[in-house]
Structure formats: structure tokens, C-alpha cells
Design a protein around this motif. Structure first.
Motif, PDB file in Angstrom:
ATOM      1  N   ALA A  87      35.549 -40.738  -8.145  1.00  0.00           N
ATOM      2  CA  ALA A  87      34.954 -41.774  -9.057  1.00  0.00           C
ATOM      3  C   ALA A  87      34.033 -40.689 -10.094  1.00  0.00           C
ATOM      4  N   LEU A  88      33.433 -39.947  -9.773  1.00  0.00           N
ATOM      5  CA  LEU A  88      32.743 -38.914 -10.692  1.00  0.00           C
ATOM      6  C   LEU A  88      33.971 -38.199 -11.739  1.00  0.00           C
ATOM      7  N   ARG A  89      34.895 -37.709 -11.143  1.00  0.00           N
ATOM      8  CA  ARG A  89      36.001 -37.248 -11.885  1.00  0.00           C
ATOM      9  C   ARG A  89      36.416 -38.257 -12.998  1.00  0.00           C
ATOM     10  N   THR A  90      36.757 -39.360 -12.612  1.00  0.00           N
ATOM     11  CA  THR A  90      37.293 -40.315 -13.451  1.00  0.00           C
ATOM     12  C   THR A  90      36.306 -40.806 -14.474  1.00  0.00           C
ATOM     13  N   LEU A  91      34.929 -40.878 -14.232  1.00  0.00           N
ATOM     14  CA  LEU A  91      34.048 -41.097 -15.176  1.00  0.00           C
ATOM     15  C   LEU A  91      33.731 -40.084 -16.172  1.00  0.00           C
ATOM     16  N   VAL A  92      33.717 -38.849 -15.787  1.00  0.00           N
ATOM     17  CA  VAL A  92      33.380 -37.897 -16.514  1.00  0.00           C
ATOM     18  C   VAL A  92      34.657 -37.764 -17.306  1.00  0.00           C
ATOM     19  N   GLY A  93      36.028 -37.816 -16.985  1.00  0.00           N
ATOM     20  CA  GLY A  93      37.116 -37.877 -17.706  1.00  0.00           C
ATOM     21  C   GLY A  93      37.016 -39.286 -18.751  1.00  0.00           C
ATOM     22  N   GLY A  94      36.616 -40.081 -18.392  1.00  0.00           N
ATOM     23  CA  GLY A  94      36.562 -41.119 -19.251  1.00  0.00           C
ATOM     24  C   GLY A  94      35.447 -41.112 -20.403  1.00  0.00           C
ATOM     25  N   MET A  95      34.494 -40.459 -20.331  1.00  0.00           N
ATOM     26  CA  MET A  95      33.313 -40.111 -21.015  1.00  0.00           C
ATOM     27  C   MET A  95      33.079 -38.806 -21.665  1.00  0.00           C
ATOM     28  N   LEU A  96      34.120 -37.952 -21.566  1.00  0.00           N
ATOM     29  CA  LEU A  96      34.139 -36.772 -22.108  1.00  0.00           C
ATOM     30  C   LEU A  96      35.324 -35.986 -22.504  1.00  0.00           C
ATOM     31  N   THR A  97      35.530 -35.840 -23.825  1.00  0.00           N
ATOM     32  CA  THR A  97      36.755 -35.465 -24.474  1.00  0.00           C
ATOM     33  C   THR A  97      36.640 -34.237 -24.969  1.00  0.00           C
ATOM     34  N   CYS A  98      37.305 -33.306 -24.733  1.00  0.00           N
ATOM     35  CA  CYS A  98      37.322 -32.028 -25.418  1.00  0.00           C
ATOM     36  C   CYS A  98      38.442 -31.664 -26.246  1.00  0.00           C
TER      37      CYS A  98
ATOM     38  N   GLY B 226      40.777 -24.609 -19.837  1.00  0.00           N
ATOM     39  CA  GLY B 226      40.423 -24.420 -18.393  1.00  0.00           C
ATOM     40  C   GLY B 226      38.918 -25.149 -18.230  1.00  0.00           C
ATOM     41  N   VAL B 227      38.021 -24.998 -19.255  1.00  0.00           N
ATOM     42  CA  VAL B 227      36.879 -25.555 -19.142  1.00  0.00           C
ATOM     43  C   VAL B 227      36.942 -27.261 -19.015  1.00  0.00           C
ATOM     44  N   ALA B 228      37.642 -27.627 -19.855  1.00  0.00           N
ATOM     45  CA  ALA B 228      37.967 -29.110 -19.803  1.00  0.00           C
ATOM     46  C   ALA B 228      38.465 -29.533 -18.288  1.00  0.00           C
ATOM     47  N   GLU B 229      39.388 -28.916 -17.982  1.00  0.00           N
ATOM     48  CA  GLU B 229      40.160 -29.385 -16.625  1.00  0.00           C
ATOM     49  C   GLU B 229      38.865 -29.210 -15.437  1.00  0.00           C
TER      50      GLU B 229
ATOM     51  N   ARG C 120      30.273 -44.553 -26.284  1.00  0.00           N
ATOM     52  CA  ARG C 120      31.556 -44.576 -25.470  1.00  0.00           C
ATOM     53  C   ARG C 120      31.733 -43.412 -24.519  1.00  0.00           C
ATOM     54  N   GLY C 121      31.119 -42.426 -25.152  1.00  0.00           N
ATOM     55  CA  GLY C 121      31.161 -41.054 -24.528  1.00  0.00           C
ATOM     56  C   GLY C 121      30.898 -40.049 -25.507  1.00  0.00           C
ATOM     57  N   ALA C 122      31.333 -38.888 -25.447  1.00  0.00           N
ATOM     58  CA  ALA C 122      31.139 -37.655 -26.205  1.00  0.00           C
ATOM     59  C   ALA C 122      32.468 -36.819 -26.374  1.00  0.00           C
ATOM     60  N   VAL C 123      32.487 -36.414 -27.445  1.00  0.00           N
ATOM     61  CA  VAL C 123      33.829 -35.753 -28.021  1.00  0.00           C
ATOM     62  C   VAL C 123      33.213 -34.106 -28.400  1.00  0.00           C
TER      63      VAL C 123
ATOM     64  N   ALA D 146      37.297 -33.395 -17.776  1.00  0.00           N
ATOM     65  CA  ALA D 146      37.387 -34.186 -18.945  1.00  0.00           C
ATOM     66  C   ALA D 146      38.728 -34.355 -19.571  1.00  0.00           C
ATOM     67  N   THR D 147      38.805 -35.283 -20.453  1.00  0.00           N
ATOM     68  CA  THR D 147      40.189 -35.398 -20.977  1.00  0.00           C
ATOM     69  C   THR D 147      40.272 -34.357 -22.124  1.00  0.00           C
ATOM     70  N   PHE D 148      41.479 -33.836 -22.378  1.00  0.00           N
ATOM     71  CA  PHE D 148      41.654 -32.659 -23.010  1.00  0.00           C
ATOM     72  C   PHE D 148      42.938 -32.780 -24.096  1.00  0.00           C
ATOM     73  N   HIS D 149      42.520 -32.689 -25.456  1.00  0.00           N
ATOM     74  CA  HIS D 149      43.685 -32.798 -26.500  1.00  0.00           C
ATOM     75  C   HIS D 149      43.737 -31.444 -27.391  1.00  0.00           C
ATOM     76  N   GLU D 150      44.808 -31.134 -27.799  1.00  0.00           N
ATOM     77  CA  GLU D 150      44.933 -29.923 -28.639  1.00  0.00           C
ATOM     78  C   GLU D 150      45.706 -30.630 -30.054  1.00  0.00           C
ATOM     79  N   PHE D 151      44.966 -30.204 -31.109  1.00  0.00           N
ATOM     80  CA  PHE D 151      45.364 -30.873 -32.448  1.00  0.00           C
ATOM     81  C   PHE D 151      45.647 -29.401 -33.274  1.00  0.00           C
ATOM     82  N   ASP D 152      46.619 -29.340 -33.923  1.00  0.00           N
ATOM     83  CA  ASP D 152      47.032 -28.469 -35.044  1.00  0.00           C
ATOM     84  C   ASP D 152      46.261 -28.677 -36.309  1.00  0.00           C
ATOM     85  N   VAL D 153      45.212 -28.249 -36.771  1.00  0.00           N
ATOM     86  CA  VAL D 153      44.705 -28.704 -38.064  1.00  0.00           C
ATOM     87  C   VAL D 153      44.820 -27.759 -39.086  1.00  0.00           C
ATOM     88  N   GLU D 154      45.974 -26.804 -38.862  1.00  0.00           N
ATOM     89  CA  GLU D 154      46.274 -25.720 -40.008  1.00  0.00           C
ATOM     90  C   GLU D 154      46.435 -26.627 -41.159  1.00  0.00           C
TER      91      GLU D 154
END
Length: 170
Positions: A97-108, A126-129, A42-45, A133-141
Motif C-alpha cells: 500500500a505504501l509503494r502504491t501510495l508513493v507511486g501514485g503521488m510521486l512522479t519522476c 534507479g532512484v525512482a524505482e 494531487r502529488g509531486a513531479v 515512484a512513477t517514472f517517465h523519460e521525455f526527449d526534450v531536445e
């Protein structure tokens, strides 16, 4: 323009100063798109560290989607990848449409720890934006500390930077 007058039938990128780099990017992007299609993903992470490696991978995934859409339409790409949910959301404007498509298929995802800094966090975002791409930040400490305890128990001693620097870095 695919064909040029005067007998030169090469695309403009094939006549530029960076043909090898373009060929590499296009070949990898084609392979990534084909993998997405064949695997019915369904996309790439991408685990975005803010460094050059993860940034390059994110760019190649975005290029895969954009190159595919340049041969048809964003809607056709979404349909080809089985993303009817995205196809219905695509705006009429091609760039949007391209931006929506990339945002729906690429998550950083930036996975921060106690050692993470604002420079890498900002670079990953900055790269994700810039790619859309969709961007998330997780605290994995807490996860890192848990793995350190798990490995220490398995080897029968606490991990130390002087002895286990490669393991602790990764």
C-alpha cells in the motif's frame, strides 16, 4: 516504539549518530506533506536529472508520504490528501500500500537531450524505482533547440558556448 523503559522517551532515530540529518529530513518532509495537503495538490513531479539534488528532492517527497503513513495508515493519508482514487486502489498489505501510495503521488521525469548520458538516465530511473515512484523519460531536445532559436532571435545573434555557456547549460 515511542516510549522506552528506563526513562528515555526519545524515538530510536533521536538516539542515533545522525540526529541532525534525521531532523532535517523529517522537518522538510513534514513541510512538503503540509504543502501537498494545503494546496490540494494531487502529488509531486520531480525533474530527475540523475544528480544528487533531484534525487534528494525525490527522496524527501517519498519520505513525506511514508512518514505521514507511519502516523496512521496509507489509506488515511490518501484520504487526507483528497486522493480517493488512490485510497480505493491500495492493497491490504501495508508495504504494498505504501509503494502504491508513493507511486501514485510521486512522479519522476528524466528530460533527455543530445547531451544526456546513460549514467544519469540510469541513476534517475534507479532512484525512482527504489522509491516506488512513477517514472517517465521525455526527449526534450526539440524543445531545447526551439528555445535556443527563440533566445538567439531575441538577442540578435546565435548562441555560442564560448559566450553563452551558462545559458546553454540551463
Amino acid at each position: 516504539m515511542l516510549f522506552r523503559s528506563g526513562g528515555d522517551r526519545r524515538d530510536s532515530w533521536e538516539r542515533g549518530p545522525h540526529v541532525k540529518e534525521e531532523e532535517f529530513a523529517r522537518a522538510v518532509a513534514l513541510g512538503l506533506f503540509d504543502y501537498l495537503r494545503k494546496s490540494r495538490a494531487r502529488g509531486a513531479v520531480v525533474s530527475a536529472s540523475g544528480g544528487v539534488d533531484s534525487s534528494a528532492v525525490a527522496c524527501l517527497v517519498a519520505l513525506a508520504i511514508r512518514f505521514a503513513a507511519s502516523e496512521s495508515t496509507p489509506g488515511a493519508v490518501a484520504a487526507r490528501l483528497g486522493r480517493d482514487d488512490l485510497e480505493r486502489l491500495l492493497p491490504a498489505d501495508r508495504d504494498a500500500a505504501l509503494r502504491t501510495l508513493v507511486g501514485g503521488m510521486l512522479t519522476c521525469v528524466y528530460q533527455s537531450t543530445a547531451n544526456s548520458g546513460s549514467v544519469t538516465r540510469s541513476a534517475a530511473r534507479g532512484v525512482a524505482e527504489s522509491l516506488g515512484a512513477t517514472f517517465h523519460e521525455f526527449d526534450v531536445e526539440p524543445l531545447v533547440r526551439g528555445y535556443e532559436r527563440l533566445v538567439a532571435a531575441a538577442v540578435g545573434r546565435p548562441l555560442a558556448w564560448a559566450r553563452d555557456d551558462v545559458a546553454l547549460q540551463n
